[in-house]
Design an enzyme around this catalytic site. Structure first.
Site, mmCIF file in Angstrom:
data_model
loop_
_atom_site.group_PDB
_atom_site.id
_atom_site.type_symbol
_atom_site.label_atom_id
_atom_site.label_comp_id
_atom_site.label_asym_id
_atom_site.label_seq_id
_atom_site.Cartn_x
_atom_site.Cartn_y
_atom_site.Cartn_z
ATOM 1 N N LYS A 108 -12.776 -13.890 1.190
ATOM 2 C CA LYS A 108 -12.252 -12.785 0.282
ATOM 3 C C LYS A 108 -12.893 -12.606 -1.085
ATOM 4 O O LYS A 108 -13.452 -13.705 -1.379
ATOM 5 C CB LYS A 108 -10.815 -13.031 -0.002
ATOM 6 C CG LYS A 108 -9.781 -11.623 -0.481
ATOM 7 C CD LYS A 108 -9.716 -10.921 0.833
ATOM 8 C CE LYS A 108 -8.885 -9.546 0.384
ATOM 9 N NZ LYS A 108 -8.487 -8.745 1.345
HETATM 10 P P1 NAD Z 1 -5.246 1.088 -2.507
HETATM 11 O O1 NAD Z 1 -5.822 0.855 -3.837
HETATM 12 O O2 NAD Z 1 -5.855 2.199 -1.716
HETATM 13 O O3 NAD Z 1 -3.885 1.625 -2.271
HETATM 14 C C1 NAD Z 1 -2.936 0.899 -2.917
HETATM 15 C C2 NAD Z 1 -1.430 1.686 -3.111
HETATM 16 O O4 NAD Z 1 -0.643 0.923 -3.592
HETATM 17 C C3 NAD Z 1 -1.828 2.881 -4.187
HETATM 18 O O5 NAD Z 1 -1.067 4.066 -3.765
HETATM 19 C C4 NAD Z 1 -1.228 2.191 -5.463
HETATM 20 O O6 NAD Z 1 -0.961 3.307 -6.442
HETATM 21 C C5 NAD Z 1 -0.249 1.527 -4.898
HETATM 22 N N1 NAD Z 1 0.103 0.392 -5.884
HETATM 23 C C6 NAD Z 1 -0.678 -0.557 -6.392
HETATM 24 N N2 NAD Z 1 0.218 -1.303 -7.188
HETATM 25 C C7 NAD Z 1 1.469 -1.200 -7.037
HETATM 26 C C8 NAD Z 1 2.437 -1.543 -7.267
HETATM 27 N N3 NAD Z 1 2.634 -2.692 -8.175
HETATM 28 N N4 NAD Z 1 3.646 -1.271 -6.989
HETATM 29 C C9 NAD Z 1 3.846 -0.086 -5.951
HETATM 30 N N5 NAD Z 1 2.562 0.360 -5.675
HETATM 31 C C10 NAD Z 1 1.490 -0.022 -6.067
HETATM 32 O O7 NAD Z 1 -5.297 -0.202 -1.549
HETATM 33 P P2 NAD Z 1 -5.268 -0.334 0.028
HETATM 34 O O8 NAD Z 1 -6.726 -0.641 0.704
HETATM 35 O O9 NAD Z 1 -4.380 0.754 0.734
HETATM 36 O O10 NAD Z 1 -4.490 -1.610 0.267
HETATM 37 C C11 NAD Z 1 -3.228 -2.030 0.342
HETATM 38 C C12 NAD Z 1 -2.753 -3.386 0.809
HETATM 39 O O11 NAD Z 1 -3.204 -3.167 2.060
HETATM 40 C C13 NAD Z 1 -3.430 -4.566 0.135
HETATM 41 O O12 NAD Z 1 -2.541 -5.547 0.133
HETATM 42 C C14 NAD Z 1 -4.592 -4.767 1.000
HETATM 43 O O13 NAD Z 1 -5.154 -6.100 0.747
HETATM 44 C C15 NAD Z 1 -4.266 -4.522 2.252
HETATM 45 N N6 NAD Z 1 -5.201 -4.016 3.293
HETATM 46 C C16 NAD Z 1 -6.015 -3.138 3.177
HETATM 47 C C17 NAD Z 1 -6.984 -2.925 4.203
HETATM 48 C C18 NAD Z 1 -7.958 -1.770 4.028
HETATM 49 O O14 NAD Z 1 -8.730 -1.487 5.086
HETATM 50 N N7 NAD Z 1 -7.985 -0.952 3.024
HETATM 51 C C19 NAD Z 1 -7.134 -3.885 5.298
HETATM 52 C C20 NAD Z 1 -6.150 -4.866 5.384
HETATM 53 C C21 NAD Z 1 -5.175 -4.976 4.580
#
Ligand code: NAD
Length: 420
Positions: A108
């Site tokens: 990571k």
């Molecule tokens: P992103 O930045 O696209 O979306 C995150 C969302 O959460 C946004 O809507 C943002 O406004 C909201 N957010 C941020 N801080 C917040 C808070 N304090 N309270 C409420 N909402 C909040 O990110 P993502 O890629 O969708 O990732 C989201 C989660 O999924 C993370 O934990 C990431 O590690 C995990 N994840 C992502 C992927 C991927 O392929 N993108 C894969 C596995 C895991």
């Protein structure tokens, strides 16, 4: 390294590792080797801002375990990023890749920054300098980054370009989650959310629960994971009643106009401004009377304080670590079926793996092939977790760790310890 254990996410990851290890009687020598990352790097990332001043950010790349293959894991741009959080997330990647049977290890990276405060040019400079600083630790056979919170396909394209400039030739396999025009895979952008929706379907089938128009879903975090998860759950017949982003959310017990919410978000606007009369806070969303809750924003949003008020029957951990260890125990005791993060959001790393393989072969697959392979890998992993859940009589989180550890421990055992 010692202060890694001051971090809640790291403590939780270790806690899950230890309880799974104890339930399955894991060799203590293997457990001991998994407590700390294999390698970690802290870098300073200075960039010139648009106003001419220079600002220095802190960046990290951590490789937790690479027994089964090269490191794999996203790059996060967020103000909370630090070494301990990055190390905890790298550890989760090790178990995620092992659980779904990929020939990859766990890594990571990230930068402590609020990307919303930087211009596009500043973000490009930040990404390129970070890629340069960590370039000795990454590569298509070593460690392959991908997008995470605050980063996207454009970030990966800048990363790829910088790494390729340093090498002198184009290296598409150095990152995944890149745009299709530079070797990205069809289906990668939606894959994590699609995987979340597949896992909800497997869970509903396992629980003999029929998803239909009375099934209410709340999605916390309407981003790269939350949006496609909501879209696919709606396609399965469920009603999306609430979605939120960092600004707060919107709630309609009769169902939201999902298309409108998606377009609103895609145009860069905040959900708190979508329907002033349907506004709710993020805290309220987590406690709504819904059937399915998809926490898909950040870690640690359900804790021992609010867990007793969570009502959802199925909790699909779209984010990494959205429920603390205490919250998992409370929600499980209250009858919720938790789909653990390392299974639930593994769709992204699975299609990242497809992207990496396609890039290495210079041969590309169609979307049906991608989605059907994604479905079958996740189904096999889900069934494996259920088998561990029933055999060891542990909760789903522990069961997922046991399933992952069975594969990882076997690989570590046969490879042995160097030097012997
Ligand atoms: P992103 O930045 O696209 O979306 C995150 C969302 O959460 C946004 O809507 C943002 O406004 C909201 N957010 C941020 N801080 C917040 C808070 N304090 N309270 C409420 N909402 C909040 O990110 P993502 O890629 O969708 O990732 C989201 C989660 O999924 C993370 O934990 C990431 O590690 C995990 N994840 C992502 C992927 C991927 O392929 N993108 C894969 C596995 C895991």
């Amino acid at each position: 390294m010692d202060n890694l254990l001051d971090n809640v996410l790291y403590q939780d990851a270790i806690g899950q590792l230890e309880s799974a290890a104890s339930a399955m009687n894991l060799d203590p020598n293997i457990l001991d080797r998994l407590r700390y990352p294999k390698r970690s790097l802290t870098v300073s990332v200075p960039i010139r801002l648009d106003d001419g001043t220079v600002k220095t950010f802190l960046g990290y790349r951590v490789q937790h375990n690479m027994t089964i293959g090269p490191g794999k894991g996203g790059i996060r741009f967020h103000p909370n990023v630090d070494l301990a959080e990055t190390a905890a997330l790298a550890m989760l990647m090790t178990f995620k890749c092992a659980l779904v049977g990929l020939p990859l290890g766990g890594a990571k990276g990230g930068i402590k920054v609020d990307p919303r405060e930087l211009s596009r040019q500043e973000l490009q400079a930040l990404t390129r300098r970070y890629a340069t600083e960590i370039n000795m630790m990454v590569g298509p056979t070593v460690d392959i980054p991908a997008p995470d919170i605050g980063t996207d396909g454009q970030t990966m394209a800048w990363f790829l370009d910088t790494y390729s400039q340093l090498k002198g030739y184009t290296v598409p396999g150095v990152v995944t989650g890149k745009p299709i025009s530079v070797g990205g895979s069809l289906g990668r952008a939606e894959s994590t959310g699609k995987g979340v929706a597949f896992c909800v379907k497997f869970a509903a089938d396992y629980l003999n629960y029929k998803i239909n128009e009375n099934t209410k879903v709340a999605v916390h975090g309407f981003g790269k994971v939350g949006v496609p998860a909501a879209v696919d759950l709606a396609a399965q017949g469920a009603k999306i009643v609430a979605v939120s982003d960092v600004s707060g959310g919107v709630y309609d017990p009769n169902g939201l106009n999902l298309q409108e919410a998606v377009e609103w978000t895609k145009s860069g606007k905040l959900l708190a401004d979508l329907y002033p009369d349907k506004k709710i806070s993020n805290e309220e969303l987590l406690e709504l009377d819904v059937d399915i809750l998809v926490p898909a924003a950040i870690d640690g949003v359900v804790t021992k304080e609010n867990a007793p008020r969570v009502k959802a029957k199925i909790i699909a951990e779209g984010a990494n670590g959205p429920l603390t260890k205490d919250a998992v125990e409370i929600c499980t005791k209250n009858g919720a079926f938790i789909i653990p993060d390392i299974l639930c959001n593994a769709g992204g790393v699975i299609v990242s793996y497809f992207e990496w393989v396609q890039g290495l072969q210079n041969f590309f697959w169609d979307l049906d092939q991608i989605n059907s392979k994604l479905y079958s890998i996740l189904k096999e992993a889900f069934d494996n977790v259920i088998k561990c859940h029933e055999t060891y009589k542990v909760d789903m989180k522990q069961a997922a760790f046991i399933a992952a550890l069975q594969r990882l421990a076997n690989a570590m055992r046969v490879r042995g310890l160097f030097p012997a």
